[in-house]
Design an enzyme around this catalytic site. Sequence first.
Site, short mmCIF file in Angstrom:
data_model
loop_
_atom_site.label_atom_id
_atom_site.label_comp_id
_atom_site.label_asym_id
_atom_site.label_seq_id
_atom_site.Cartn_x
_atom_site.Cartn_y
_atom_site.Cartn_z
N CYS A 123 -3.37 26.94 19.41
CA CYS A 123 -2.92 25.92 20.34
C CYS A 123 -3.07 24.54 19.69
O CYS A 123 -2.52 24.31 18.62
CB CYS A 123 -3.69 26.05 21.66
SG CYS A 123 -3.10 24.96 22.97
N ASP A 183 7.06 31.10 24.39
CA ASP A 183 6.22 29.90 24.47
C ASP A 183 7.09 28.66 24.70
O ASP A 183 8.21 28.57 24.19
CB ASP A 183 5.45 29.74 23.15
CG ASP A 183 4.20 28.89 23.28
OD1 ASP A 183 4.09 28.14 24.26
OD2 ASP A 183 3.34 28.98 22.37
N HIS A 215 2.50 31.55 25.12
CA HIS A 215 1.38 30.81 24.55
C HIS A 215 0.09 31.60 24.76
O HIS A 215 -0.08 32.31 25.74
CB HIS A 215 1.28 29.44 25.24
CG HIS A 215 0.51 28.44 24.45
ND1 HIS A 215 0.95 27.92 23.26
CD2 HIS A 215 -0.69 27.85 24.69
CE1 HIS A 215 0.07 27.05 22.81
NE2 HIS A 215 -0.94 27.00 23.66
#
Length: 246
Positions: A123, A183, A215
Amino acid sequence: MTHDIKAETVRMNGYGGDEIEAYLAHPLDGGPFGGVVVIHHMPGYDETTKEITRRFAVNGYNALMPNLYWREAPGASPDDAAATARAAGGVPDERLVGDVDGAAHFLRAMGSSNHRIGTIGYCSGGRQSFLAACSLKLDAAVDCYGAFVVGAPPEGAPLKVGPILHLAKDLSCPLLGLFGADDQFPTTAETAELEQALTAAGKDFEFHTYEGAGHAFFSVDRPAYRPEAAVDGWAKIFDFFGRHLT
């Protein structure tokens, strides 16, 4: 081969010579070993990322995770420290690079080091892994769904950073990118744009995008977890580091 390991909290010198907390895990037998700087995600210096750090040690790497939020919230819980960091807009890029550089120096100085260093992040940490690899001399870097390499965060988002696509020309080492097709941060269009920039710059990289994954598909404690993508992703990570850090 799996290894017996030791894991402990240590202190290291980061950006500007600041002493910050870090989590170190390393094999107790054999060597020399490559080093991995584990860059934690925006939720912070938490048990999930400590477990990842230990996983690298079990698999034959010296691994160090600096607490990027130590200055803002020394001794605070991961949740409280992350809230403080979010309120400040996240970790400044220059400071991040300095902390990763300090972690790399710490790992290289270990008696069991082979002096080869890689980074990995998830991330926000994926973006920071790419940033570090474009700012420092490293041997390998892994970007797991790093957002805002291409494009900036949406208005109102807690992370206040700018795009860093222009740094692609400065990538110092091979890069592995692992992404989810579903994502939104980053989108497949953004990863394609990064791929084009790296290709144009003649850089050594490989990207893999997993269908049906969004994600945080590595996160075993979240609904976003996708076991097949995560298992394959881990295999690719260890193959990649095996080629470049050992």
